[in-house]
Scaffold this motif. Sequence first.
Motif, PDB file in Angstrom:
ATOM      1  N   LEU A   1       0.820  -1.205   0.000  1.00  0.00           N
ATOM      2  CA  LEU A   1       0.000   0.000   0.000  1.00  0.00           C
ATOM      3  C   LEU A   1       0.854   1.256   0.000  1.00  0.00           C
ATOM      4  CD1 LEU A   1      -2.899  -0.903   2.461  1.00  0.00           C
ATOM      5  CD2 LEU A   1      -3.092  -0.431   0.018  1.00  0.00           C
ATOM      6  N   SER A   2       1.964   1.236   0.739  1.00  0.00           N
ATOM      7  CA  SER A   2       2.811   2.429   0.813  1.00  0.00           C
ATOM      8  C   SER A   2       3.482   2.720  -0.521  1.00  0.00           C
ATOM      9  CB  SER A   2       3.868   2.267   1.908  1.00  0.00           C
ATOM     10  OG  SER A   2       4.790   1.238   1.575  1.00  0.00           O
ATOM     11  N   ASN A   3       3.706   1.674  -1.318  1.00  0.00           N
ATOM     12  CA  ASN A   3       4.361   1.868  -2.614  1.00  0.00           C
ATOM     13  C   ASN A   3       3.382   2.116  -3.755  1.00  0.00           C
ATOM     14  OD1 ASN A   3       6.936   1.495  -1.552  1.00  0.00           O
ATOM     15  ND2 ASN A   3       6.914  -0.720  -1.898  1.00  0.00           N
ATOM     16  N   ALA A   4       2.126   1.754  -3.540  1.00  0.00           N
ATOM     17  CA  ALA A   4       1.154   1.807  -4.636  1.00  0.00           C
ATOM     18  C   ALA A   4       0.845   3.245  -5.042  1.00  0.00           C
ATOM     19  CB  ALA A   4      -0.132   1.095  -4.229  1.00  0.00           C
ATOM     20  N   LEU A   5       0.752   3.475  -6.326  1.00  0.00           N
ATOM     21  CA  LEU A   5       0.367   4.780  -6.856  1.00  0.00           C
ATOM     22  C   LEU A   5      -0.248   4.590  -8.232  1.00  0.00           C
ATOM     23  CD1 LEU A   5       0.387   7.900  -6.603  1.00  0.00           C
ATOM     24  CD2 LEU A   5       2.574   7.868  -7.815  1.00  0.00           C
ATOM     25  N   LEU A   6      -1.392   5.205  -8.443  1.00  0.00           N
ATOM     26  CA  LEU A   6      -2.036   5.196  -9.751  1.00  0.00           C
ATOM     27  C   LEU A   6      -1.903   6.591 -10.354  1.00  0.00           C
ATOM     28  CD1 LEU A   6      -5.294   3.189  -8.929  1.00  0.00           C
ATOM     29  CD2 LEU A   6      -3.393   2.424 -10.360  1.00  0.00           C
ATOM     30  N   PRO A   7      -0.987   6.785 -11.290  1.00  0.00           N
ATOM     31  CA  PRO A   7      -0.838   8.106 -11.902  1.00  0.00           C
ATOM     32  C   PRO A   7      -2.160   8.587 -12.496  1.00  0.00           C
ATOM     33  CG  PRO A   7       0.985   6.675 -12.525  1.00  0.00           C
ATOM     34  CD  PRO A   7      -0.025   5.802 -11.832  1.00  0.00           C
ATOM     35  N   GLY A   8      -2.461   9.852 -12.248  1.00  0.00           N
ATOM     36  CA  GLY A   8      -3.686  10.412 -12.793  1.00  0.00           C
ATOM     37  C   GLY A   8      -4.908  10.193 -11.921  1.00  0.00           C
ATOM     38  N   ARG A   9      -4.767   9.527 -10.779  1.00  0.00           N
ATOM     39  CA  ARG A   9      -5.874   9.347  -9.839  1.00  0.00           C
ATOM     40  C   ARG A   9      -5.628  10.275  -8.645  1.00  0.00           C
ATOM     41  NH1 ARG A   9     -10.065   6.224 -12.153  1.00  0.00           N
ATOM     42  NH2 ARG A   9      -9.069   4.678 -13.485  1.00  0.00           N
ATOM     43  N   PHE A  10      -6.121  11.490  -8.740  1.00  0.00           N
ATOM     44  CA  PHE A  10      -5.861  12.548  -7.772  1.00  0.00           C
ATOM     45  C   PHE A  10      -4.364  12.578  -7.440  1.00  0.00           C
ATOM     46  CE2 PHE A  10      -6.463  15.506  -4.345  1.00  0.00           C
ATOM     47  CZ  PHE A  10      -7.603  16.180  -4.706  1.00  0.00           C
ATOM     48  N   GLN A  11      -3.581  12.690  -8.500  1.00  0.00           N
ATOM     49  CA  GLN A  11      -2.129  12.711  -8.380  1.00  0.00           C
ATOM     50  C   GLN A  11      -1.663  14.144  -8.120  1.00  0.00           C
ATOM     51  OE1 GLN A  11      -0.105  11.393 -11.903  1.00  0.00           O
ATOM     52  NE2 GLN A  11       1.935  11.740 -11.051  1.00  0.00           N
ATOM     53  N   VAL A  12      -1.046  14.362  -6.971  1.00  0.00           N
ATOM     54  CA  VAL A  12      -0.576  15.695  -6.592  1.00  0.00           C
ATOM     55  C   VAL A  12       0.871  15.862  -7.039  1.00  0.00           C
ATOM     56  CG1 VAL A  12      -0.252  17.324  -4.702  1.00  0.00           C
ATOM     57  CG2 VAL A  12      -2.121  15.654  -4.600  1.00  0.00           C
ATOM     58  N   LEU A  13       1.102  16.814  -7.926  1.00  0.00           N
ATOM     59  CA  LEU A  13       2.450  17.078  -8.406  1.00  0.00           C
ATOM     60  C   LEU A  13       3.201  17.943  -7.387  1.00  0.00           C
ATOM     61  CD1 LEU A  13       1.739  17.855 -12.187  1.00  0.00           C
ATOM     62  CD2 LEU A  13       2.159  15.643 -11.085  1.00  0.00           C
ATOM     63  N   PRO A  14       4.500  17.792  -7.295  1.00  0.00           N
ATOM     64  CA  PRO A  14       5.272  18.613  -6.359  1.00  0.00           C
ATOM     65  C   PRO A  14       5.265  20.076  -6.788  1.00  0.00           C
ATOM     66  CG  PRO A  14       6.740  17.313  -7.759  1.00  0.00           C
ATOM     67  CD  PRO A  14       5.351  16.835  -8.033  1.00  0.00           C
ATOM     68  N   GLY A  15       5.308  20.954  -5.804  1.00  0.00           N
ATOM     69  CA  GLY A  15       5.376  22.377  -6.120  1.00  0.00           C
ATOM     70  C   GLY A  15       4.269  23.172  -5.438  1.00  0.00           C
ATOM     71  N   ASP A  16       4.396  24.468  -5.469  1.00  0.00           N
ATOM     72  CA  ASP A  16       3.433  25.397  -4.904  1.00  0.00           C
ATOM     73  C   ASP A  16       3.347  26.598  -5.837  1.00  0.00           C
ATOM     74  OD1 ASP A  16       1.736  26.856  -3.328  1.00  0.00           O
ATOM     75  OD2 ASP A  16       3.143  27.169  -1.670  1.00  0.00           O
ATOM     76  N   PRO A  17       2.170  26.877  -6.380  1.00  0.00           N
ATOM     77  CA  PRO A  17       0.875  26.218  -6.171  1.00  0.00           C
ATOM     78  C   PRO A  17       0.909  24.745  -6.597  1.00  0.00           C
ATOM     79  CG  PRO A  17       0.620  28.289  -7.360  1.00  0.00           C
ATOM     80  CD  PRO A  17       2.074  27.976  -7.349  1.00  0.00           C
ATOM     81  N   ARG A  18       0.054  23.945  -5.962  1.00  0.00           N
ATOM     82  CA  ARG A  18       0.012  22.522  -6.290  1.00  0.00           C
ATOM     83  C   ARG A  18      -0.897  22.292  -7.486  1.00  0.00           C
ATOM     84  NH1 ARG A  18      -3.203  22.900  -1.860  1.00  0.00           N
ATOM     85  NH2 ARG A  18      -1.387  22.752  -0.525  1.00  0.00           N
ATOM     86  N   ILE A  19      -0.507  21.321  -8.302  1.00  0.00           N
ATOM     87  CA  ILE A  19      -1.311  20.909  -9.446  1.00  0.00           C
ATOM     88  C   ILE A  19      -1.725  19.454  -9.219  1.00  0.00           C
ATOM     89  CG2 ILE A  19      -1.339  20.499 -11.936  1.00  0.00           C
ATOM     90  CD1 ILE A  19       0.666  22.779 -12.217  1.00  0.00           C
ATOM     91  N   ILE A  20      -3.006  19.180  -9.401  1.00  0.00           N
ATOM     92  CA  ILE A  20      -3.559  17.854  -9.161  1.00  0.00           C
ATOM     93  C   ILE A  20      -4.153  17.340 -10.459  1.00  0.00           C
ATOM     94  CG2 ILE A  20      -5.208  16.500  -7.810  1.00  0.00           C
ATOM     95  CD1 ILE A  20      -5.168  18.961  -5.809  1.00  0.00           C
ATOM     96  N   LEU A  21      -3.760  16.116 -10.831  1.00  0.00           N
ATOM     97  CA  LEU A  21      -4.269  15.485 -12.046  1.00  0.00           C
ATOM     98  C   LEU A  21      -5.235  14.373 -11.666  1.00  0.00           C
ATOM     99  CD1 LEU A  21      -0.873  15.106 -13.960  1.00  0.00           C
ATOM    100  CD2 LEU A  21      -2.500  17.010 -14.090  1.00  0.00           C
ATOM    101  N   ASP A  22      -6.423  14.388 -12.274  1.00  0.00           N
ATOM    102  CA  ASP A  22      -7.411  13.370 -11.926  1.00  0.00           C
ATOM    103  C   ASP A  22      -8.218  13.012 -13.177  1.00  0.00           C
ATOM    104  OD1 ASP A  22      -9.522  11.845 -10.845  1.00  0.00           O
ATOM    105  OD2 ASP A  22      -9.308  12.843  -8.925  1.00  0.00           O
ATOM    106  N   VAL A  23      -8.202  11.714 -13.517  1.00  0.00           N
ATOM    107  CA  VAL A  23      -8.881  11.258 -14.736  1.00  0.00           C
ATOM    108  C   VAL A  23     -10.353  10.941 -14.500  1.00  0.00           C
ATOM    109  CG1 VAL A  23      -6.766  10.361 -15.759  1.00  0.00           C
ATOM    110  CG2 VAL A  23      -8.176   8.858 -14.345  1.00  0.00           C
ATOM    111  N   SER A  24     -10.922  11.353 -13.365  1.00  0.00           N
ATOM    112  CA  SER A  24     -12.349  11.117 -13.107  1.00  0.00           C
ATOM    113  C   SER A  24     -13.177  11.680 -14.254  1.00  0.00           C
ATOM    114  CB  SER A  24     -12.753  11.758 -11.776  1.00  0.00           C
ATOM    115  OG  SER A  24     -12.426  13.133 -11.757  1.00  0.00           O
TER     116      SER A  24
END
Length: 270
Positions: A129-152
């Motif tokens: 679980l700690s390693n799991a990541l689905l790119p594009g599923r409320f994926q928070v990119l590093p940085g400020d302002p933050r950018i969030i990608l979500d394929v919903s």
Amino acid sequence: MDHHEHLGRTRAKILGEKLGIVRQDVPLVANLGVKHLVERARKRCEELSAPFHSVRDEVMIKGSSISQSSMSIDLRTPVRMYEGLKTRMIGLHQTGNVATAVRTCELLAQRWRNKGRHPFPIGAVRKGLSNALLPGRFQVLPGDPRIILDVSHNEESLLASLRTLAAVSPRLNNVLLFAVQGHKELGMFPSRAVRSAREIILAPLGTSRGAAAGDLESLFENVSAPGGAGIRRAGSIRAAIGMARKSLQKGDSLLVFGSHFTVEEATRHL
């Protein structure tokens, strides 16, 4: 509630189609929130002599906390109590997905043990679980302002995205960039969206099936209310990214969502 042309218009009909995967002697793990759907699945499994496991009844979520980049979950299963399970897949809806995955792993371990195979350690659940990541599923990119990608891309998942955004970012710090396919039924989403952000930027998809930004603008303006999000229209997703960058300030969040196509195109211009 998606792909109605193939699966049907009601949850019961959709479930009936999905229960086509049931096989004799093969356990089915299902997370169905409504009791009558659970009973329908249970009955079908009984007809085919397939063991049925309802996550709704077998797993209890004892608590969860969410941050901008991770989520912690406590849950109890018939096997044990799990405390502080960590995952980078954030979202209130992901708690149910984690519960389903954990219960499935337990049943796999039991099945392998019964067949005399060397079982994988249950501790692997925490690491997985700690390693799991689905790119594009409320994926928070590093940085400020933050950018969030979500394929919903349907009403249920879009509303889940808004709930998750509200859990990690105040409404007046939120900008939404939305583009969607024209045949999608948005239901309550537009009215919720205008109450979830200070600004919504609408754009057309770069495909023939995309909804026109002008049609979306009319839809969102019809449900707009005083104090709700400002609505702007862009000629393309690239242009929408540019508009958003000019609007964003430190501490803001930009949620890019509505389709796999939306996220795919947006990433070229970030």
